[in-house]
Structure formats: C-alpha cells, structure tokens
Design an enzyme around this catalytic site. Structure first.
Site, PDB file in Angstrom:
ATOM      1  N   ASP A 128       0.867  -1.160   0.000  1.00  0.00           N
ATOM      2  CA  ASP A 128       0.000   0.000   0.000  1.00  0.00           C
ATOM      3  C   ASP A 128       0.916   1.225   0.000  1.00  0.00           C
ATOM      4  O   ASP A 128       2.093   1.129   0.363  1.00  0.00           O
ATOM      5  CB  ASP A 128      -0.890  -0.021   1.243  1.00  0.00           C
ATOM      6  CG  ASP A 128      -1.769   1.199   1.343  1.00  0.00           C
ATOM      7  OD1 ASP A 128      -2.486   1.490   0.367  1.00  0.00           O
ATOM      8  OD2 ASP A 128      -1.741   1.866   2.389  1.00  0.00           O
ATOM      9  N   ASP A 188      -0.162   5.152   0.697  1.00  0.00           N
ATOM     10  CA  ASP A 188      -0.438   6.157   1.727  1.00  0.00           C
ATOM     11  C   ASP A 188      -0.278   5.553   3.115  1.00  0.00           C
ATOM     12  O   ASP A 188      -0.962   4.589   3.471  1.00  0.00           O
ATOM     13  CB  ASP A 188      -1.865   6.707   1.582  1.00  0.00           C
ATOM     14  CG  ASP A 188      -2.040   7.552   0.321  1.00  0.00           C
ATOM     15  OD1 ASP A 188      -1.178   8.402   0.068  1.00  0.00           O
ATOM     16  OD2 ASP A 188      -3.030   7.348  -0.393  1.00  0.00           O
ATOM     17  N   ASP A 203      -1.128  -0.428   6.326  1.00  0.00           N
ATOM     18  CA  ASP A 203      -1.270   0.279   7.600  1.00  0.00           C
ATOM     19  C   ASP A 203      -2.706   0.298   8.097  1.00  0.00           C
ATOM     20  O   ASP A 203      -2.970   0.815   9.175  1.00  0.00           O
ATOM     21  CB  ASP A 203      -0.776   1.715   7.470  1.00  0.00           C
ATOM     22  CG  ASP A 203      -1.668   2.549   6.547  1.00  0.00           C
ATOM     23  OD1 ASP A 203      -1.911   2.103   5.400  1.00  0.00           O
ATOM     24  OD2 ASP A 203      -2.132   3.625   6.960  1.00  0.00           O
TER      25      ASP A 203
END
Length: 332
Positions: free
Chosen positions: A14, A16, A213
């Site tokens: 991922d 961001d 995250d």
C-alpha cells in the site's frame, strides 16, 4: 538468521501511510525498498487512491528516490476499469463521479464518458475526488435512481496525510448512499478482491505478501485473496486497533515500518500456563486483565510485547488489555 521476506517471492505495498505520507517518504522506506530489489524480491505498489493516475504515483516515487516503473503500480481506477470491461457492454455510456485520473482509466478501456444523467448512462463509477462538488453527487444519484449500475473504486472512509487524517472515498460514497440507500455498489479496491487479484496477475508471482497500515482495507484485503500480510505502524491504525482486530483483519506479522521485512520474523510462543512470550516479553492473564512483563525501552521491545498481547486478546476477545497497551508508549 533468515529475514521475514525470505519466505516470499514478492511484496506488494500500500502507498499512503506505508511508503509515503503526502509528499514525504516514510522514514527508511526508500532504503528498505532498494534492499528488497537488491535481494531479487519483486516489488509492486497498490493504491486505493483514485484521485491520482499511476503516472503521477510513479513520478512521486521516483522523486522520493524509489525505483519504480509504470507496470509496478496498480491503482483502484485501473482495477475497476477492468472489472467493468468484464461486466458491461463494450463502449457503454459511463458517468464519472471522481477525479480526472478515474475518467482517463475508464475512457482508456473504451467506454463512452458522459457527464449528465440525461445522457442515460448504463453505469456510474465513483472514486475519490479532492475537488468533489455537490452537483456531481446529485447528478450521479439521479443516474443511479434511473437504473444505472453503481461502481466504486474503493471505500476507505479516511486516509493518512503528512498533516493528519482526511476523509476518503468511502466518506464521499456514503454521502451519495444517503440518496440511494437501496442501491448496491460494486467495488474494486481493498478489501474487495479485484485490486489485489489484478496486481498478483500482473506481477506473475506465486508467494506474495501484502504490506499495509489499515486493518479494514489492507489486512482484510490480503485475507480475502488468501495471501499473508505485514502490518506497519506508520499510517492509520495502531496498537488498540490491532488488539481488537476481528479474525479477517489480523495480520501475519507486524513491524514498525517496512524495514521490518528485512528483519527476522517476530515469533510468539504460548507456554503451558497460558502465558505468551515474544522476544523478552511475556504477556499473561490476571483475572480478566492482560499483564505484560518486559523491558519496554525500545520500539522493537514494545512490538514484541504487543505481539504477545494480541495472541491473548485474539484468543479471548473479552480480555481487558487497556493497561498493558498503555505501557507501550512508543506505539500509537
């Protein structure tokens, strides 16, 4: 001692909150990515963010000193475009409720782009738009009420930036959903399978691990396509989210940041008395509370303690781990 990544042929990230936060690289990310490539590990970047094109993502990664080619990046607009190709007639009229990056991907696969419900689109596709206007939402809702199918790039309610959390595509989709409460939306982005399936197919790999995250998109997304996951603390979710995670949102492993992929796998062991050890940390149950015995001076020591704690809270969701988690003051 072997590294965590040695068990996999590839790693998908991922972006961001994992590789960058807004315009800035997450500390240690460029160096860790360079080391992974030196080891011959295939690297891919996966983003739910529909507000930017893959080319823009590639340019940002290069500006941050991260090696990247166009084929290394898979976006939710690319994934939803491929899904729509499979499910809609060729050249069908599609109304966009999103940014230019989404419009470009939908046009690139041959659909006819329209801007108004009166043009009778067969589908509406919605994605994150940093310049979203209320008339655009209204127009999309009117098209859906007249029978257009509803597609979405992703449903992230929020996303992390270098300045803090902001509302994401999911918040914009929920706003539209209030006008069409009975409409069903087909989604490509994590945690739904299409985006990660598209990435795995493009990379031509067999043993990938996904790094994220967010538990509800990244980790659940990996679970939904049957691959392992690695959770990092540089973005949205933290220790309390992890301790209370439902089964499909529990990662295979954790690390402070992506450099943890290059460290040995963090191992927890359950002892005969029911307590759990990880490194030099020991988590045990006293009454209905979790207690931790450990040196907690470093981030790694606190991660060991957290990994021991969650083995207990995942096995018994009624346990109270609040005090033990509060002791982990280096983890958010």
């Amino acid at each position: 001692m072997s590294r965590f990544i040695d068990a996999y042929d590839s790693v998908m990230f991922d972006l961001d909150g994992v590789v960058y936060l807004g315009p800035n690289a997450v500390p240690h990310a460029p160096e860790a990515l360079a080391q992974l490539r030196e080891l011959g590990v295939k690297v891919g970047f996966v983003t739910n963010n529909a507000g930017r094109s893959a080319d823009v993502v590639v340019a940002q990664l290069k500006d941050l000193g991260i090696e990247c080619r166009g084929e290394d990046v898979v976006t939710s607009p690319q994934a939803i475009a491929q899904l729509m190709v499979r499910e809609l007639p060729a050249g069908a009229k599609v109304q966009i409720c999103g940014a230019q990056a989404l419009t470009d991907e939908i046009a690139a696969v041959g659909f006819t782009i329209v801007t108004d419900f009166r043009e009778e689109p067969v589908a509406v596709v919605q994605g994150y738009d940093p310049n979203l206007s209320w008339p655009s939402l209204d127009n999309a809702g009117w098209a859906i009420q007249r029978g257009a199918r509803w597609f979405g790039t992703n449903t992230d309610i929020s996303r992390p930036t270098h300045l803090g959390m902001v509302a994401g595509a999911g918040a914009q989709i929920e706003a539209l959903h209030t006008a069409v409460p009975d409409a069903q939306i087909t989604v490509a982005g994590k945690p739904y399978p299409p985006l990660l399936q598209e990435t795995i197919a493009r990379m031509k790999v067999t043993s990938p691990v996904f790094v994220g995250d967010r538990l509800d998109t990244d980790i659940e997304g990996a679970h939904n396509v049957g691959i392992d996951s690695f959770f990092v603390f540089t973005g949205a979710h933290g220790k309390k989210d992890l301790a209370g995670a439902i089964p499909q949102q529990r990662p295979t492993a954790i690390g402070w940041d992506i450099s943890g992929l290059l460290a040995p796998r963090r191992q927890a062991s359950t002892l005969e008395d029911g307590s759990v050890t990880c490194g030099n940390a020991r988590a045990e149950i006293s009454g209905r509370a979790v207690q931790i015995t450990a040196s907690l001076t470093s981030v790694d020591e606190q991660l060991d303690a957290l990994w021991a704690i969650v083995q207990l809270t995942w096995a018994d969701e009624t346990l109270d781990a609040a005090h033990a988690l509060d002791q982990l003051d280096k983890l958010h």
